[in-house]
Design an enzyme around this catalytic site. Structure first.
Site, PDB file in Angstrom:
ATOM      1  N   SER A   9       0.838  -1.196   0.000  1.00  0.00           N
ATOM      2  CA  SER A   9       0.000   0.000   0.000  1.00  0.00           C
ATOM      3  C   SER A   9       0.871   1.243   0.000  1.00  0.00           C
ATOM      4  O   SER A   9       1.633   1.490   0.945  1.00  0.00           O
ATOM      5  CB  SER A   9      -0.911   0.016   1.227  1.00  0.00           C
ATOM      6  OG  SER A   9      -1.574   1.264   1.318  1.00  0.00           O
ATOM      7  N   HIS A  34      -1.029  -0.952  -4.391  1.00  0.00           N
ATOM      8  CA  HIS A  34      -2.335  -0.614  -3.832  1.00  0.00           C
ATOM      9  C   HIS A  34      -2.380   0.887  -3.536  1.00  0.00           C
ATOM     10  O   HIS A  34      -1.509   1.421  -2.845  1.00  0.00           O
ATOM     11  CB  HIS A  34      -2.567  -1.414  -2.543  1.00  0.00           C
ATOM     12  CG  HIS A  34      -3.964  -1.323  -2.022  1.00  0.00           C
ATOM     13  ND1 HIS A  34      -5.019  -2.017  -2.577  1.00  0.00           N
ATOM     14  CD2 HIS A  34      -4.485  -0.614  -0.991  1.00  0.00           C
ATOM     15  CE1 HIS A  34      -6.124  -1.749  -1.908  1.00  0.00           C
ATOM     16  NE2 HIS A  34      -5.824  -0.882  -0.947  1.00  0.00           N
ATOM     17  N   ASP A  36      -4.638   3.844  -1.949  1.00  0.00           N
ATOM     18  CA  ASP A  36      -5.784   4.150  -1.089  1.00  0.00           C
ATOM     19  C   ASP A  36      -6.278   5.567  -1.350  1.00  0.00           C
ATOM     20  O   ASP A  36      -5.564   6.546  -1.106  1.00  0.00           O
ATOM     21  CB  ASP A  36      -5.389   4.017   0.385  1.00  0.00           C
ATOM     22  CG  ASP A  36      -5.205   2.568   0.796  1.00  0.00           C
ATOM     23  OD1 ASP A  36      -6.170   1.804   0.668  1.00  0.00           O
ATOM     24  OD2 ASP A  36      -4.105   2.200   1.240  1.00  0.00           O
ATOM     25  N   MET A  38      -9.007   8.323  -0.368  1.00  0.00           N
ATOM     26  CA  MET A  38      -9.950   8.667   0.706  1.00  0.00           C
ATOM     27  C   MET A  38     -10.484  10.080   0.483  1.00  0.00           C
ATOM     28  O   MET A  38      -9.731  10.986   0.115  1.00  0.00           O
ATOM     29  CB  MET A  38      -9.251   8.580   2.066  1.00  0.00           C
ATOM     30  CG  MET A  38      -8.570   7.256   2.322  1.00  0.00           C
ATOM     31  SD  MET A  38      -7.756   7.240   3.945  1.00  0.00           S
ATOM     32  CE  MET A  38      -6.756   5.752   3.774  1.00  0.00           C
ATOM     33  N   HIS A  67      -8.267   1.615  -4.553  1.00  0.00           N
ATOM     34  CA  HIS A  67      -9.333   1.345  -3.589  1.00  0.00           C
ATOM     35  C   HIS A  67      -9.992   2.680  -3.232  1.00  0.00           C
ATOM     36  O   HIS A  67      -9.398   3.509  -2.548  1.00  0.00           O
ATOM     37  CB  HIS A  67      -8.696   0.670  -2.357  1.00  0.00           C
ATOM     38  CG  HIS A  67      -9.602   0.540  -1.178  1.00  0.00           C
ATOM     39  ND1 HIS A  67      -9.131   0.298   0.099  1.00  0.00           N
ATOM     40  CD2 HIS A  67     -10.951   0.600  -1.066  1.00  0.00           C
ATOM     41  CE1 HIS A  67     -10.136   0.225   0.941  1.00  0.00           C
ATOM     42  NE2 HIS A  67     -11.253   0.413   0.261  1.00  0.00           N
ATOM     43  N   MET A  69     -12.222   4.758  -1.221  1.00  0.00           N
ATOM     44  CA  MET A  69     -12.976   4.924   0.031  1.00  0.00           C
ATOM     45  C   MET A  69     -13.709   6.249  -0.078  1.00  0.00           C
ATOM     46  O   MET A  69     -13.301   7.268   0.475  1.00  0.00           O
ATOM     47  CB  MET A  69     -12.019   4.898   1.234  1.00  0.00           C
ATOM     48  CG  MET A  69     -11.481   3.518   1.524  1.00  0.00           C
ATOM     49  SD  MET A  69     -10.128   3.517   2.726  1.00  0.00           S
ATOM     50  CE  MET A  69      -8.724   3.420   1.624  1.00  0.00           C
ATOM     51  N   MET A 138     -11.934  -5.780   4.076  1.00  0.00           N
ATOM     52  CA  MET A 138     -11.155  -4.951   4.995  1.00  0.00           C
ATOM     53  C   MET A 138     -10.986  -5.686   6.325  1.00  0.00           C
ATOM     54  O   MET A 138     -11.974  -6.092   6.945  1.00  0.00           O
ATOM     55  CB  MET A 138     -11.858  -3.613   5.239  1.00  0.00           C
ATOM     56  CG  MET A 138     -11.921  -2.700   4.021  1.00  0.00           C
ATOM     57  SD  MET A 138     -10.294  -2.251   3.373  1.00  0.00           S
ATOM     58  CE  MET A 138      -9.586  -1.376   4.780  1.00  0.00           C
ATOM     59  N   PHE A 144      -7.326   4.637   8.004  1.00  0.00           N
ATOM     60  CA  PHE A 144      -6.040   4.864   8.646  1.00  0.00           C
ATOM     61  C   PHE A 144      -5.162   3.630   8.519  1.00  0.00           C
ATOM     62  O   PHE A 144      -5.655   2.501   8.602  1.00  0.00           O
ATOM     63  CB  PHE A 144      -6.215   5.188  10.136  1.00  0.00           C
ATOM     64  CG  PHE A 144      -7.025   6.424  10.405  1.00  0.00           C
ATOM     65  CD1 PHE A 144      -6.426   7.676  10.401  1.00  0.00           C
ATOM     66  CD2 PHE A 144      -8.394   6.343  10.628  1.00  0.00           C
ATOM     67  CE1 PHE A 144      -7.173   8.825  10.625  1.00  0.00           C
ATOM     68  CE2 PHE A 144      -9.144   7.482  10.859  1.00  0.00           C
ATOM     69  CZ  PHE A 144      -8.530   8.729  10.858  1.00  0.00           C
ATOM     70  N   GLY A 145      -3.873   3.829   8.346  1.00  0.00           N
ATOM     71  CA  GLY A 145      -2.928   2.716   8.307  1.00  0.00           C
ATOM     72  C   GLY A 145      -2.493   2.335   9.716  1.00  0.00           C
ATOM     73  O   GLY A 145      -2.720   3.053  10.688  1.00  0.00           O
ATOM     74  N   ASP A 172      -7.048  -6.420   3.281  1.00  0.00           N
ATOM     75  CA  ASP A 172      -6.335  -5.166   3.518  1.00  0.00           C
ATOM     76  C   ASP A 172      -6.482  -4.764   4.975  1.00  0.00           C
ATOM     77  O   ASP A 172      -7.590  -4.519   5.445  1.00  0.00           O
ATOM     78  CB  ASP A 172      -6.913  -4.080   2.596  1.00  0.00           C
ATOM     79  CG  ASP A 172      -6.215  -2.738   2.750  1.00  0.00           C
ATOM     80  OD1 ASP A 172      -5.254  -2.632   3.543  1.00  0.00           O
ATOM     81  OD2 ASP A 172      -6.631  -1.782   2.065  1.00  0.00           O
ATOM     82  N   GLY A 173      -5.339  -4.702   5.670  1.00  0.00           N
ATOM     83  CA  GLY A 173      -5.350  -4.201   7.039  1.00  0.00           C
ATOM     84  C   GLY A 173      -4.662  -5.123   8.022  1.00  0.00           C
ATOM     85  O   GLY A 173      -5.097  -6.248   8.226  1.00  0.00           O
TER      86      GLY A 173
END
Length: 212
Positions: A9, A34, A36, A38, A67, A69, A138, A144-145, A172-173
């Site tokens: 990511s 990946h 992210d 947001m 992805h 969000m 998820m 948040f990472g 993911d996560g």
């Protein structure tokens, strides 16, 4: 089950040196990158938009796995596809009309996928499993990472794998050399790892995920 793919990511990379980071993590063995996205509405954080994806695309050799969000991803999927996204995943919890948005992603030239949050059951995506290229589950709360892995989502992955034996199922996560084994045993084959990969030697971290 489809082959294992590692998708670092970029949210965890050094954005001041993003070209160097992309090149380094690709050389270290990444299969996908990946990204992210947001919108500060669907999730509290605000990250990157199509111009940054386009900049990453100029230096990336591996496919960009975007992805979204976002509350209304249907408004932006064409822009992300044009910017270079190879795969675009949208949340089933978003406001998007699912069938129309998946079709729009495909018409824009990208592969289409759905995302489920940790509390969302397999029933929410069951009607779409034969219409998507990837399901993203998820294993932390989006936004948040660096969060702790939520093991309860492994049941969702098991159920999805039973229903769709050949589908790419992404997790993911909280993925690291400890949690990856359970994720793969449950049926995940696309492994997103941000904090874990970028906190050490990239090649060693990616190799440790494959070995584990």
């Amino acid at each position: 089950m489809p082959s294992i793919k590692i998708a670092p990511s970029l949210l965890s990379c050094d954005f001041a040196n993003i070209q160097r980071e992309v090149e380094a993590v690709e050389a270290a063995g990444a299969d996908l990158l990946h990204v992210d996205v947001m919108d500060a509405h669907f999730v509290p954080n605000l990250t990157i938009g199509p111009p940054v994806v386009a900049a990453i695309k100029k230096v990336a050799k591996k496919p960009l796995d975007c992805h979204l969000m976002m509350t209304d991803p249907q408004r932006y999927v064409a822009e992300f596809a044009k910017a270079g996204a190879a795969i675009i995943t949208i949340h089933v919890e978003s406001n998007a009309p699912i069938a129309e948005t998946l079709e729009l992603i495909r018409k824009s030239g990208a592969k289409a996928g759905l995302v489920v949050n940790p509390e969302t059951t397999i029933d929410a995506v069951k009607p779409w499993l034969d219409k998507i290229d990837m399901l993203l589950v998820m294993s932390v709360w989006p936004g948040f990472g660096g969060q702790k892995f939520i093991s309860a989502v492994l049941d969702t992955i098991r159920a999805a794998r039973k229903l769709a034996p050949n589908l790419d199922i992404e997790i993911d996560g909280g993925i690291n050399d400890k949690t990856v084994k359970d994720a793969v045993n449950a049926g995940a084959n696309v492994l997103v790892a941000g904090s874990y990969v970028f906190a050490g030697n990239y090649a060693e971290r990616i190799k440790s995920l494959r070995v584990a």
